[in-house]
Design a protein around this motif. Structure first.
Motif, mmCIF file in Angstrom:
data_model
loop_
_atom_site.group_PDB
_atom_site.id
_atom_site.type_symbol
_atom_site.label_atom_id
_atom_site.label_comp_id
_atom_site.label_asym_id
_atom_site.label_seq_id
_atom_site.Cartn_x
_atom_site.Cartn_y
_atom_site.Cartn_z
ATOM 1 N N THR A 69 39.126 34.774 36.211
ATOM 2 C CA THR A 69 40.586 34.739 36.185
ATOM 3 C C THR A 69 41.131 35.611 37.294
ATOM 4 O OG1 THR A 69 40.593 34.447 33.775
ATOM 5 C CG2 THR A 69 42.647 35.136 34.812
ATOM 6 N N ILE A 70 41.984 35.018 38.121
ATOM 7 C CA ILE A 70 42.630 35.766 39.185
ATOM 8 C C ILE A 70 44.053 36.088 38.748
ATOM 9 C CG2 ILE A 70 43.408 33.682 40.413
ATOM 10 C CD1 ILE A 70 42.920 35.212 43.043
ATOM 11 N N SER A 71 44.500 37.290 39.084
ATOM 12 C CA SER A 71 45.859 37.699 38.749
ATOM 13 C C SER A 71 46.335 38.692 39.799
ATOM 14 C CB SER A 71 45.911 38.323 37.353
ATOM 15 O OG SER A 71 45.083 39.476 37.284
ATOM 16 N N ARG A 72 47.626 38.978 39.775
ATOM 17 C CA ARG A 72 48.170 39.925 40.735
ATOM 18 C C ARG A 72 49.289 40.721 40.100
ATOM 19 N NH1 ARG A 72 49.874 36.709 45.768
ATOM 20 N NH2 ARG A 72 50.647 38.748 46.480
ATOM 21 N N ASP A 73 49.483 41.906 40.633
ATOM 22 C CA ASP A 73 50.589 42.767 40.228
ATOM 23 C C ASP A 73 51.291 43.177 41.517
ATOM 24 O OD1 ASP A 73 52.299 44.798 39.448
ATOM 25 O OD2 ASP A 73 50.914 45.592 37.956
ATOM 26 N N ASN A 74 52.378 42.507 41.821
ATOM 27 C CA ASN A 74 53.065 42.777 43.091
ATOM 28 C C ASN A 74 53.708 44.163 43.117
ATOM 29 O OD1 ASN A 74 52.309 40.357 44.214
ATOM 30 N ND2 ASN A 74 54.198 39.293 43.641
ATOM 31 N N ALA A 75 54.032 44.690 41.973
ATOM 32 C CA ALA A 75 54.602 46.034 41.925
ATOM 33 C C ALA A 75 53.564 47.092 42.309
ATOM 34 C CB ALA A 75 55.151 46.327 40.536
ATOM 35 N N LYS A 76 52.299 46.785 42.043
ATOM 36 C CA LYS A 76 51.221 47.725 42.350
ATOM 37 C C LYS A 76 50.416 47.314 43.577
ATOM 38 C CE LYS A 76 50.632 49.244 37.569
ATOM 39 N NZ LYS A 76 49.683 49.385 36.436
ATOM 40 N N ASN A 77 50.812 46.206 44.200
ATOM 41 C CA ASN A 77 50.100 45.710 45.388
ATOM 42 C C ASN A 77 48.613 45.511 45.122
ATOM 43 O OD1 ASN A 77 52.489 45.784 46.731
ATOM 44 N ND2 ASN A 77 51.852 47.247 48.297
ATOM 45 N N THR A 78 48.312 44.879 44.017
ATOM 46 C CA THR A 78 46.916 44.635 43.680
ATOM 47 C C THR A 78 46.699 43.181 43.248
ATOM 48 O OG1 THR A 78 47.254 45.331 41.387
ATOM 49 C CG2 THR A 78 46.484 47.008 42.948
ATOM 50 N N VAL A 79 45.511 42.715 43.503
ATOM 51 C CA VAL A 79 45.066 41.424 42.994
ATOM 52 C C VAL A 79 43.711 41.656 42.331
ATOM 53 C CG1 VAL A 79 44.004 40.752 45.189
ATOM 54 C CG2 VAL A 79 44.634 39.005 43.535
ATOM 55 N N THR A 80 43.512 41.014 41.212
ATOM 56 C CA THR A 80 42.355 41.277 40.373
ATOM 57 C C THR A 80 41.581 39.997 40.107
ATOM 58 O OG1 THR A 80 43.496 43.119 39.301
ATOM 59 C CG2 THR A 80 41.645 42.159 38.126
ATOM 60 N N LEU A 81 40.286 40.146 40.016
ATOM 61 C CA LEU A 81 39.431 39.022 39.632
ATOM 62 C C LEU A 81 38.617 39.462 38.427
ATOM 63 C CD1 LEU A 81 38.524 36.120 40.434
ATOM 64 C CD2 LEU A 81 36.574 37.204 41.579
ATOM 65 N N GLN A 82 38.946 38.906 37.281
ATOM 66 C CA GLN A 82 38.193 39.159 36.059
ATOM 67 C C GLN A 82 37.075 38.134 35.967
ATOM 68 O OE1 GLN A 82 38.529 41.620 33.614
ATOM 69 N NE2 GLN A 82 36.616 40.747 32.812
ATOM 70 N N MET A 83 35.846 38.612 35.899
ATOM 71 C CA MET A 83 34.682 37.720 35.885
ATOM 72 C C MET A 83 33.937 37.897 34.565
ATOM 73 S SD MET A 83 33.327 38.200 39.801
ATOM 74 C CE MET A 83 32.761 39.873 39.520
ATOM 75 N N ASN A 84 33.861 36.833 33.794
ATOM 76 C CA ASN A 84 33.172 36.832 32.510
ATOM 77 C C ASN A 84 31.982 35.874 32.545
ATOM 78 O OD1 ASN A 84 35.191 38.582 31.491
ATOM 79 N ND2 ASN A 84 36.448 36.834 30.874
ATOM 80 N N SER A 85 31.108 36.029 31.589
ATOM 81 C CA SER A 85 29.941 35.146 31.465
ATOM 82 C C SER A 85 29.210 35.029 32.792
ATOM 83 C CB SER A 85 30.381 33.759 30.969
ATOM 84 O OG SER A 85 31.054 33.843 29.744
ATOM 85 N N LEU A 86 28.958 36.162 33.394
ATOM 86 C CA LEU A 86 28.354 36.163 34.722
ATOM 87 C C LEU A 86 26.935 35.611 34.693
ATOM 88 C CD1 LEU A 86 29.812 39.519 35.982
ATOM 89 C CD2 LEU A 86 30.038 37.322 37.145
#
Length: 119
Positions: A69-86
């Motif tokens: 799952t990709i997501s972003r927080d523009n207020a914090k200038n971050t983008v995240t990649l949550q990786m499950n079931s690797l």
């Protein structure tokens, strides 16, 4: 110019999870589409996921659908990649990249973070 710094990589067992983060500085991050890519040893770099500037539209490569799952927080200038079931085949260096025009041309790249999935 945009500077991108990835973090969160590491060693995990198959079936486990990791959360990658990309911190951006410089130009207005909130207007850029963002993407995660990965490159496994001896293989070409491939697209993992993308997210548009608002976070309202995402795209995943087929092998990542339902697990990442990709997501972003523009207020914090971050983008995240949550990786499950690797899986072991997810082992690669993961890169964050910025697409200023929203046209799938990534002009800015981070240095990458290593993800290793053991069996």
């Amino acid at each position: 110019q945009v500077q991108l710094v990835e973090s969160g990589g590491g060693l995990v067992q198959a079936g486990g999870s990791l959360r990658l983060s990309c911190a951006a500085s410089g130009r207005p991050f909130s207007r850029y589409a963002m993407g995660w890519f990965r490159q496994a040893p001896g293989k070409e770099r491939i697209l993992v996921a993308t997210i548009n500037w608002s976070g309202g539209r995402t795209y995943y490569s087929n092998s990542m659908k339902g697990r990442f799952t990709i997501s972003r927080d523009n207020a914090k200038n971050t983008v995240t990649l949550q990786m499950n079931s690797l899986k072991t085949e997810d082992t690669a260096v993961y890169y964050c990249a910025a697409d200023p025009q929203g046209n799938n041309e990534y002009d800015y790249w981070g240095q990458g973070t290593q993800v290793t999935v053991s069996s």
